[in-house]
Design a protein around this motif. Sequence first.
Motif, mmCIF file in Angstrom:
data_model
loop_
_atom_site.group_PDB
_atom_site.id
_atom_site.type_symbol
_atom_site.label_atom_id
_atom_site.label_comp_id
_atom_site.label_asym_id
_atom_site.label_seq_id
_atom_site.Cartn_x
_atom_site.Cartn_y
_atom_site.Cartn_z
ATOM 1 N N PHE A 64 0.163 -1.367 10.810
ATOM 2 C CA PHE A 64 1.467 -1.998 10.605
ATOM 3 C C PHE A 64 2.047 -1.760 9.217
ATOM 4 O O PHE A 64 3.237 -1.974 9.006
ATOM 5 C CB PHE A 64 1.395 -3.492 10.906
ATOM 6 C CG PHE A 64 1.331 -3.778 12.374
ATOM 7 C CD1 PHE A 64 2.360 -3.387 13.212
ATOM 8 C CD2 PHE A 64 0.244 -4.418 12.922
ATOM 9 C CE1 PHE A 64 2.304 -3.638 14.569
ATOM 10 C CE2 PHE A 64 0.177 -4.673 14.285
ATOM 11 C CZ PHE A 64 1.209 -4.281 15.105
ATOM 12 N N SER A 65 1.245 -1.318 8.251
ATOM 13 C CA SER A 65 1.802 -1.017 6.932
ATOM 14 C C SER A 65 2.293 0.420 6.839
ATOM 15 O O SER A 65 2.975 0.782 5.886
ATOM 16 C CB SER A 65 0.764 -1.277 5.836
ATOM 17 O OG SER A 65 -0.311 -0.358 5.932
ATOM 18 N N ALA A 66 1.975 1.241 7.811
ATOM 19 C CA ALA A 66 2.502 2.602 7.872
ATOM 20 C C ALA A 66 3.807 2.578 8.671
ATOM 21 O O ALA A 66 4.006 1.720 9.520
ATOM 22 C CB ALA A 66 1.495 3.528 8.539
ATOM 23 N N ALA A 124 11.803 -2.195 4.328
ATOM 24 C CA ALA A 124 10.637 -3.083 4.283
ATOM 25 C C ALA A 124 10.570 -3.812 2.939
ATOM 26 O O ALA A 124 11.119 -3.352 1.939
ATOM 27 C CB ALA A 124 9.365 -2.274 4.492
ATOM 28 N N PRO A 125 9.878 -4.959 2.905
ATOM 29 C CA PRO A 125 9.683 -5.665 1.634
ATOM 30 C C PRO A 125 8.852 -4.821 0.658
ATOM 31 O O PRO A 125 8.139 -3.902 1.055
ATOM 32 C CB PRO A 125 8.909 -6.926 2.034
ATOM 33 C CG PRO A 125 9.081 -7.060 3.497
ATOM 34 C CD PRO A 125 9.326 -5.702 4.031
ATOM 35 N N VAL A 126 8.946 -5.160 -0.617
ATOM 36 C CA VAL A 126 8.287 -4.387 -1.672
ATOM 37 C C VAL A 126 6.773 -4.348 -1.483
ATOM 38 O O VAL A 126 6.153 -3.287 -1.641
ATOM 39 C CB VAL A 126 8.650 -4.963 -3.067
ATOM 40 C CG1 VAL A 126 7.887 -4.243 -4.158
ATOM 41 C CG2 VAL A 126 10.132 -4.869 -3.303
ATOM 42 N N PHE A 127 6.161 -5.481 -1.147
ATOM 43 C CA PHE A 127 4.698 -5.486 -0.993
ATOM 44 C C PHE A 127 4.255 -4.570 0.135
ATOM 45 O O PHE A 127 3.211 -3.934 0.064
ATOM 46 C CB PHE A 127 4.154 -6.909 -0.793
ATOM 47 C CG PHE A 127 4.443 -7.511 0.551
ATOM 48 C CD1 PHE A 127 5.642 -8.170 0.786
ATOM 49 C CD2 PHE A 127 3.525 -7.423 1.570
ATOM 50 C CE1 PHE A 127 5.916 -8.721 2.017
ATOM 51 C CE2 PHE A 127 3.781 -7.973 2.822
ATOM 52 C CZ PHE A 127 4.993 -8.624 3.042
ATOM 53 N N LEU A 128 5.066 -4.455 1.202
ATOM 54 C CA LEU A 128 4.731 -3.562 2.308
ATOM 55 C C LEU A 128 4.912 -2.098 1.905
ATOM 56 O O LEU A 128 4.146 -1.228 2.323
ATOM 57 C CB LEU A 128 5.580 -3.892 3.528
ATOM 58 C CG LEU A 128 5.116 -3.341 4.856
ATOM 59 C CD1 LEU A 128 3.684 -3.790 5.156
ATOM 60 C CD2 LEU A 128 6.036 -3.783 5.958
ATOM 61 N N LYS A 129 5.888 -1.827 1.056
ATOM 62 C CA LYS A 129 6.073 -0.468 0.544
ATOM 63 C C LYS A 129 4.888 -0.048 -0.321
ATOM 64 O O LYS A 129 4.449 1.101 -0.270
ATOM 65 C CB LYS A 129 7.361 -0.376 -0.265
ATOM 66 C CG LYS A 129 8.604 -0.442 0.571
ATOM 67 C CD LYS A 129 9.835 -0.329 -0.295
ATOM 68 C CE LYS A 129 11.094 -0.453 0.530
ATOM 69 N NZ LYS A 129 12.315 -0.358 -0.269
ATOM 70 N N ILE A 130 4.358 -0.978 -1.099
ATOM 71 C CA ILE A 130 3.210 -0.675 -1.954
ATOM 72 C C ILE A 130 1.982 -0.385 -1.103
ATOM 73 O O ILE A 130 1.260 0.589 -1.337
ATOM 74 C CB ILE A 130 2.947 -1.829 -2.943
ATOM 75 C CG1 ILE A 130 4.097 -1.931 -3.945
ATOM 76 C CG2 ILE A 130 1.616 -1.640 -3.673
ATOM 77 C CD1 ILE A 130 4.064 -3.180 -4.801
ATOM 78 N N ILE A 131 1.746 -1.229 -0.104
ATOM 79 C CA ILE A 131 0.605 -1.007 0.799
ATOM 80 C C ILE A 131 0.784 0.311 1.550
ATOM 81 O O ILE A 131 -0.160 1.088 1.710
ATOM 82 C CB ILE A 131 0.435 -2.186 1.770
ATOM 83 C CG1 ILE A 131 0.050 -3.450 1.001
ATOM 84 C CG2 ILE A 131 -0.604 -1.868 2.838
ATOM 85 C CD1 ILE A 131 0.064 -4.704 1.840
ATOM 86 N N GLY A 132 1.990 0.582 1.986
ATOM 87 C CA GLY A 132 2.266 1.830 2.695
ATOM 88 C C GLY A 132 2.073 3.061 1.824
ATOM 89 O O GLY A 132 1.689 4.122 2.307
ATOM 90 N N ALA A 133 2.322 2.927 0.519
ATOM 91 C CA ALA A 133 2.167 4.066 -0.400
ATOM 92 C C ALA A 133 0.709 4.475 -0.573
ATOM 93 O O ALA A 133 0.416 5.637 -0.856
ATOM 94 C CB ALA A 133 2.786 3.735 -1.750
#
Length: 96
Positions: free
Chosen positions: A24-26, A35-44
């Motif tokens: 779900f973070s991809a 997406a929210p910032v925290f999700l962008k960080i996890i996705g990165a």
Amino acid sequence: MTGLIKDYQTRDLVLSVLLLPLTFSAPVFYSLDAAPVFLKIIGAVNPLTYQVVFVRDLMGGTVNWVALAVTVVCLLAISVIGVLSTSRMRRLSFEG
């Protein structure tokens, strides 16, 4: 990591708990642009993100070389870790 867990039920639980947030973070089901910032960080830091980006760009007719490079480096690293870790595991499973 799952080679260290002896009980198959615990192993299944650990895999489910780890793989669900990675999926779900991809950007598999949505774009990370909104997406929210925290999700962008996890996705990165999620290797699945780069695989999805590479396949989407490839289907669009372009090659994303950065996404391909990250995917290949992650594949090689995980392959080496997998070979090293499984060479030290038991040869037979005792789960009936």
